[in-house]
Design a protein around this motif. Sequence first.
Motif, PDB file in Angstrom:
ATOM      1  N   GLU A 306       0.867  -1.182   0.000  1.00 34.41           N
ATOM      2  CA  GLU A 306       0.000   0.000   0.000  1.00 34.41           C
ATOM      3  C   GLU A 306       0.897   1.223   0.000  1.00 34.41           C
ATOM      4  N   ASP A 307       0.322   2.379  -0.337  1.00 33.16           N
ATOM      5  CA  ASP A 307       1.092   3.601  -0.183  1.00 33.16           C
ATOM      6  C   ASP A 307       0.995   4.016   1.274  1.00 33.16           C
ATOM      7  N   HIS A 308       2.162   4.021   1.943  1.00 30.33           N
ATOM      8  CA  HIS A 308       2.232   4.246   3.384  1.00 30.33           C
ATOM      9  C   HIS A 308       1.483   5.509   3.812  1.00 30.33           C
ATOM     10  N   ASP A 309       1.797   6.635   3.193  1.00 29.89           N
ATOM     11  CA  ASP A 309       1.285   7.916   3.703  1.00 29.89           C
ATOM     12  C   ASP A 309      -0.195   8.109   3.437  1.00 29.89           C
ATOM     13  N   PRO A 350       7.788  11.520  -1.921  1.00 29.79           N
ATOM     14  CA  PRO A 350       7.216  10.632  -2.954  1.00 29.79           C
ATOM     15  C   PRO A 350       6.509   9.459  -2.284  1.00 29.79           C
ATOM     16  N   ALA A 351       5.719   8.705  -3.065  1.00 28.52           N
ATOM     17  CA  ALA A 351       4.967   7.564  -2.507  1.00 28.52           C
ATOM     18  C   ALA A 351       5.926   6.548  -1.895  1.00 28.52           C
ATOM     19  N   ARG A 352       5.517   5.951  -0.778  1.00 26.63           N
ATOM     20  CA  ARG A 352       6.314   4.898  -0.130  1.00 26.63           C
ATOM     21  C   ARG A 352       5.487   3.624  -0.118  1.00 26.63           C
ATOM     22  N   ARG A 353       5.854   2.652  -0.924  1.00 28.90           N
ATOM     23  CA  ARG A 353       5.128   1.382  -0.955  1.00 28.90           C
ATOM     24  C   ARG A 353       5.499   0.591   0.294  1.00 28.90           C
ATOM     25  N   ASP A 354       4.542   0.011   0.939  1.00 32.93           N
ATOM     26  CA  ASP A 354       4.797  -0.657   2.225  1.00 32.93           C
ATOM     27  C   ASP A 354       3.900  -1.872   2.349  1.00 32.93           C
ATOM     28  N   SER A 355       4.479  -3.017   2.720  1.00 33.58           N
ATOM     29  CA  SER A 355       3.646  -4.214   2.864  1.00 33.58           C
ATOM     30  C   SER A 355       3.941  -4.960   4.161  1.00 33.58           C
ATOM     31  N   GLY A 498      -7.164 -17.366  38.140  1.00 32.80           N
ATOM     32  CA  GLY A 498      -7.333 -16.684  39.431  1.00 32.80           C
ATOM     33  C   GLY A 498      -6.152 -15.816  39.827  1.00 32.80           C
ATOM     34  N   ILE A 499      -5.201 -15.591  38.907  1.00 36.14           N
ATOM     35  CA  ILE A 499      -4.050 -14.733  39.217  1.00 36.14           C
ATOM     36  C   ILE A 499      -4.456 -13.266  39.023  1.00 36.14           C
ATOM     37  N   PRO A 500      -4.201 -12.379  39.991  1.00 38.12           N
ATOM     38  CA  PRO A 500      -4.472 -10.953  39.787  1.00 38.12           C
ATOM     39  C   PRO A 500      -3.682 -10.476  38.565  1.00 38.12           C
ATOM     40  N   ALA A 501      -4.402  -9.946  37.577  1.00 40.52           N
ATOM     41  CA  ALA A 501      -3.735  -9.595  36.322  1.00 40.52           C
ATOM     42  C   ALA A 501      -4.140  -8.198  35.886  1.00 40.52           C
ATOM     43  N   ALA A 502      -3.137  -7.385  35.602  1.00 35.75           N
ATOM     44  CA  ALA A 502      -3.378  -6.016  35.147  1.00 35.75           C
ATOM     45  C   ALA A 502      -2.839  -5.878  33.730  1.00 35.75           C
ATOM     46  N   ALA A 503      -3.632  -5.275  32.857  1.00 36.88           N
ATOM     47  CA  ALA A 503      -3.184  -5.093  31.472  1.00 36.88           C
ATOM     48  C   ALA A 503      -3.124  -3.602  31.168  1.00 36.88           C
ATOM     49  N   PHE A 504      -1.919  -3.155  30.791  1.00 34.80           N
ATOM     50  CA  PHE A 504      -1.706  -1.738  30.482  1.00 34.80           C
ATOM     51  C   PHE A 504      -1.688  -1.532  28.969  1.00 34.80           C
ATOM     52  N   SER A 505      -2.234  -0.394  28.554  1.00 39.40           N
ATOM     53  CA  SER A 505      -2.198  -0.036  27.141  1.00 39.40           C
ATOM     54  C   SER A 505      -2.345   1.473  26.996  1.00 39.40           C
ATOM     55  N   THR A 506      -1.943   1.994  25.845  1.00 39.38           N
ATOM     56  CA  THR A 506      -2.177   3.423  25.572  1.00 39.38           C
ATOM     57  C   THR A 506      -3.177   3.559  24.434  1.00 39.38           C
ATOM     58  N   SER A 507      -3.979   2.480  24.238  1.00 41.05           N
ATOM     59  CA  SER A 507      -5.111   2.517  23.352  1.00 41.05           C
ATOM     60  C   SER A 507      -4.844   2.335  21.866  1.00 41.05           C
ATOM     61  N   TYR A 508      -5.971   2.319  21.149  1.00 44.90           N
ATOM     62  CA  TYR A 508      -5.938   2.107  19.696  1.00 44.90           C
ATOM     63  C   TYR A 508      -5.598   3.416  18.993  1.00 44.90           C
ATOM     64  N   HIS A 509      -5.248   3.292  17.721  1.00 46.84           N
ATOM     65  CA  HIS A 509      -4.917   4.476  16.927  1.00 46.84           C
ATOM     66  C   HIS A 509      -5.023   4.081  15.463  1.00 46.84           C
ATOM     67  N   GLY A 510      -4.823   5.031  14.598  1.00 46.35           N
ATOM     68  CA  GLY A 510      -5.027   4.810  13.163  1.00 46.35           C
ATOM     69  C   GLY A 510      -4.038   3.836  12.535  1.00 46.35           C
ATOM     70  N   ASP A 511      -2.956   3.515  13.245  1.00 53.34           N
ATOM     71  CA  ASP A 511      -1.960   2.576  12.680  1.00 53.34           C
ATOM     72  C   ASP A 511      -2.149   1.166  13.199  1.00 53.34           C
TER      73      ASP A 511
END
Length: 564
Positions: A306-309, A350-355, A498-511
């Motif tokens: 695809e064209d990256h930009d 210029p266009a950057r092809r990226d796969s 049953g293990i106390p489990a925490a999941a950290f993230s900085t969320s979704y984004h366009g990439d």
Amino acid sequence: MAAHRIVWCAAFLASGAGVIHAQVAKTTAPITVSDLRFRASVLADDSTRGRETGSVGDDMAARYIAAEFARLGLEPAGEGGTFFQTVPMEVRAIDWTATTLRMSAATLRPRRDYLPLPSRGNLPWSPTRELRRTETVFGGTIADSTHWIDSATANGRLVVLRVPTALGSRAGFVLNAGIPGRFAGAAGIALVALDVTPTNYVEFLSQPVMRLAAPGTGATDPADMPSLLLLSNNIAQRMFGAAIDSLAVGQFGTRVGGGMAFKRGPTEAPARNVVAILRGSDAARRETYVSISAHHDHVGVAPRAEDHDSLRAYMHAYERFRQASPTLVVTPAQAASIHVNVDSLRRVRPARRDSIFNGADDDISGTIAMLEIAEQFASMNRPRPKRSILFLAHTGEERGLLGSGWYSTHPTVPIDSIVAEIDMDMVGRGAAPDLEGGGDDYLELIGSRRQSTAFGDLIDTLNAKRARPFRINYAYDAHDHPEGDWCRADHYSYARFGIPAAAFSTSYHGDYHQVTDEAEYLDYPHLASIAGFVGDIAATVANLDQRPVLDKPKPANPFARCVQ
Ligand SMILES: [Zn+2]
């Protein structure tokens, strides 16, 4: 972008064995932006080719992580005294040479007239039934089982099902829950949805499928199964001599021949978790563990570039619509309203092809944060925590939490000796351009109080003591949150026991899950502060006299389907 990659690949190919030696010694003891940036440039480089589970690229990443653990002097906690734990995987791919479909002496065209459906989700991997002058019958509409044909009519025939337009692009996944009982004896099941399946979905659906190759996996696979395929409207019309919408349930059509063929085999490289221990200092507690995890696999290479930009510009606009929608769904009208000004992009470059799906945020960000935490712990010149720290670099996450699922059912330390689990998945973004309310103090947290209120309280207390506390967003932890993240990352493989489990993230984004998820877009200072915070949490829990108290019921059956 291209230049430095060529240099890098040459050096890599020269080494032949897929190991990333020369780069290892360049990091320092503290958690730093430059170390994170350097590690990302290694692991998210094009040469790891998107680190598909079981690929040479993912194995390169696993070797790099193991080499780092060794350099840091950590204890190997994989199999046979190594840092590696092999996750037995097998691949099932469409055998295009043996797949055919004929109708009235015409040989139909794969991908245009029909598309074989490899078994995903809970579908079995049995040999598929051949179609030999097989009668076709209109079975009804996929979502309306009350008006389907009965099993006697389905047996031995190709059952053709209409797919409601609304379901269109997802039709290829609609059977993932399993073969409907009524059609178990059918020669094949064809969904008339090829026309409404977007090209990238057709390409995705044609991809090989992977699953664990462990004793018991597939034990319920029947001796054989119906051939599953998507069909075009045009072929369905020729088959029944009328438009699919006008057919009566139970109406017969022409006979067909051929079959959907698949080949099974091992992955190109071993799929491996990488596991290490920083042994605790307290004799009474060092056989208990706080685990810190991330996944090093991602989704590989796209079938076409695809064209990256322009892709990036489009997906970021698309993501803004998605985030603004209470159901997280973008309407066709909204999607159609997105116009990318390619000319202005071309004025920049210029266009950057990226796969290649570099997966810099997903999840090299978590992987390098874990390595930096390990380096900080290993090089600290003060007493180590009382309990041990278990570092888990999982593979197979993108393929259904397969690596963490395997480790938690084949643990190299007793599963109940893990007193808390902290997963980092996509912790490298979260700035304002990526999401509404984003910023360098933004952090999402899921699950911290689901097993142990004390564990969740501890995290909030530590955060409040920070010079600049994070704005922790717990919204994704809600039981009705449409994203369903509680079930979608590796922490769950431990929480189910049953293990106390925490999941950290900085969320979704366009990439997210795009070829544009590159190292150059990571927010390294933000990532460094998150890594520091996770290290503090792990050290604090590891130094507790009493392990976090479990005040919530354990899941009754760890193998039951996860519920948000
Ligand atoms: Zn991920």
